[in-house]
Design an enzyme around this catalytic site. Structure first.
Site, PDB file in Angstrom:
ATOM      1  N   GLU A   1     -15.116 -61.540 -64.265  1.00  0.00           N
ATOM      2  CA  GLU A   1     -14.877 -61.272 -65.647  1.00  0.00           C
ATOM      3  C   GLU A   1     -15.587 -59.705 -66.044  1.00  0.00           C
ATOM      4  OE1 GLU A   1     -17.665 -64.387 -67.316  1.00  0.00           O
ATOM      5  OE2 GLU A   1     -19.310 -63.601 -66.428  1.00  0.00           O
TER       6      GLU A   1
ATOM      7  N   ASP B   1     -23.091 -58.508 -73.540  1.00  0.00           N
ATOM      8  CA  ASP B   1     -21.801 -58.143 -73.273  1.00  0.00           C
ATOM      9  C   ASP B   1     -21.556 -56.752 -74.228  1.00  0.00           C
ATOM     10  OD1 ASP B   1     -21.600 -60.567 -72.053  1.00  0.00           O
ATOM     11  OD2 ASP B   1     -20.828 -61.458 -73.953  1.00  0.00           O
TER      12      ASP B   1
HETATM   13  O1  FUB Z   1     -20.959 -63.938 -73.382  1.00  0.00           O
HETATM   14  C1  FUB Z   1     -20.017 -64.931 -73.033  1.00  0.00           C
HETATM   15  C2  FUB Z   1     -19.785 -64.558 -71.700  1.00  0.00           C
HETATM   16  O2  FUB Z   1     -20.541 -64.449 -70.709  1.00  0.00           O
HETATM   17  C3  FUB Z   1     -18.798 -63.385 -71.632  1.00  0.00           C
HETATM   18  O3  FUB Z   1     -17.476 -63.277 -72.196  1.00  0.00           O
HETATM   19  C4  FUB Z   1     -18.883 -63.110 -70.136  1.00  0.00           C
HETATM   20  O4  FUB Z   1     -18.454 -61.738 -69.839  1.00  0.00           O
HETATM   21  C5  FUB Z   1     -20.214 -63.365 -69.857  1.00  0.00           C
HETATM   22  O5  FUB Z   1     -21.156 -62.001 -70.032  1.00  0.00           O
END
Ligand code: FUB
Length: 327
Positions: A228, A12
């Site tokens: 996301e 991320d």
């Molecule tokens: O790293 C945890 C979660 O996985 C992140 O918040 C999302 O975007 C995904 O990459």
């Protein structure tokens, strides 16, 4: 392309240029015995490291500045320090991060430092009115700062269909709207106060429009709907909102004329990589544009042990993001 960071697992990546140097604010993945599930419980991270580079030449070293913030020092957090971002204003540096509070609800917190690498001192409470995951903070040319956030399934965005502060537990878990006529849930945005610690306004939903109809994307359009990993950057006066499609594993972007959107879907910037999640940032550094992302090659496909990578991107004459250098 080999991973950029190999001393620990990282994911991320939010990249920013501060004082001429490139800083990366990633999640810090760690080993866990928690079984993989669609709620993301196996992403059980407990601290953040900050990294910096003076150049993206492959031989240029990456500096790990060590632990910048840890869960045990944040009074409101129970677990799961997920994807962070950072911003600077008024000579201070702000680290924004999602985590579960003591009731298991994701909120977004902020921690403050005097330098880009921290250490960051957390505010005692999460940002009032914040929810869900994956904050990304964009500062516009006029100095106004906006936070983009949200994530489906384990990220709990679908629990807020009745309103900003109304958490509906019956939607928790790997669920989202579906069916004929259902509109995709949009990511969220709110302008920040000048001190960068609070929302200055009610959180708004962002619309991502299908170019062929001008209508919001349908909930069942899993190849294009927001899941996301929100990110916002500006190029040639246009606002580019980019994101992950989650269960179809694409990184996509959409373009608009205002930081609030609406944004019109523009295409893909990364095809699926090894590993379930995909997440990124886009930044200009030393006159070139870079896509930071992650995959699971280093861990040989373990979904929650990811590594940050970087590749160059370009724009064509119409402002579309392209992944091959134009002639
Ligand atoms: O790293 C945890 C979660 O996985 C992140 O918040 C999302 O975007 C995904 O990459």
């Amino acid at each position: 392309m080999p991973p950029l960071i190999t001393n620990i697992y990282t994911a991320d990546p939010s990249a920013h240029v501060f004082n001429g140097k490139l800083y990366i604010y990633p999640s810090h993945d760690r080993e866990t015995d928690i079984q993989f599930n669609d709620n993301g419980d196996q992403y059980d991270m407990a601290d953040y490291h900050v990294f910096s580079l003076t150049s993206l030449d492959p031989t240029s070293p990456v500096t790990d500045h060590g632990v910048a913030l840890k869960a045990e020092d944040i009074p409101w957090v129970s677990k799961q320090l997920w994807a962070p971002d950072a911003a600077t204003k008024n000579g201070k540096y702000y680290l924004y991060f999602p985590a579960r509070d003591k009731e298991g609800i994701f909120r977004i917190g902020v921690a403050v430092a005097d330098t880009p690498e921290g250490p960051f001192k957390p505010e005692p409470e999460p940002i009032k009115g914040s929810y869900s995951i994956d904050p990304a903070v964009f500062i516009d040319d006029d100095g106004a700062a906006y936070m983009y956030f949200g994530g489906l399934w384990g990220g709990q965005l679908q629990c807020y269909q009745k309103g900003n502060n109304i958490y509906d537990a019956s939607w928790s878990g790997p669920k989202e709207p579906s069916g004929a006529g259902a509109r995709a849930l949009g990511p969220r945005v709110a302008k920040m106060t000048d001190d960068m610690l609070e929302f200055a306004e009610e959180v708004r939903e962002i619309l991502i429009l299908a170019p062929e109809t001008g209508e919001p994307l349908a909930a069942d359009d899993h190849d294009r709907r927001f899941f996301e990993a929100a990110w916002l950057h500006k190029y040639n006066g246009k606002y580019y909102f980019s994101y992950s499609t989650g269960d179809t594993h694409y990184l996509c972007y959409a373009v608009g004329d205002s930081p609030y959107g609406p944004f019109t879907y523009g295409g893909r910037i990364l095809e699926p990589v090894l590993g379930w999640t995909t997440h990124h940032s886009i930044v200009e550094f030393q006159g070139r544009w870079w896509l930071f992302h992650h995959d699971c090659e280093l861990s040989k496909g373990v979904d929650h042990l990811r590594s940050v990578k970087v590749k160059e991107i370009w724009y064509d004459k119409d402002g579309k993001i392209v992944t091959e250098k134009p002639e």
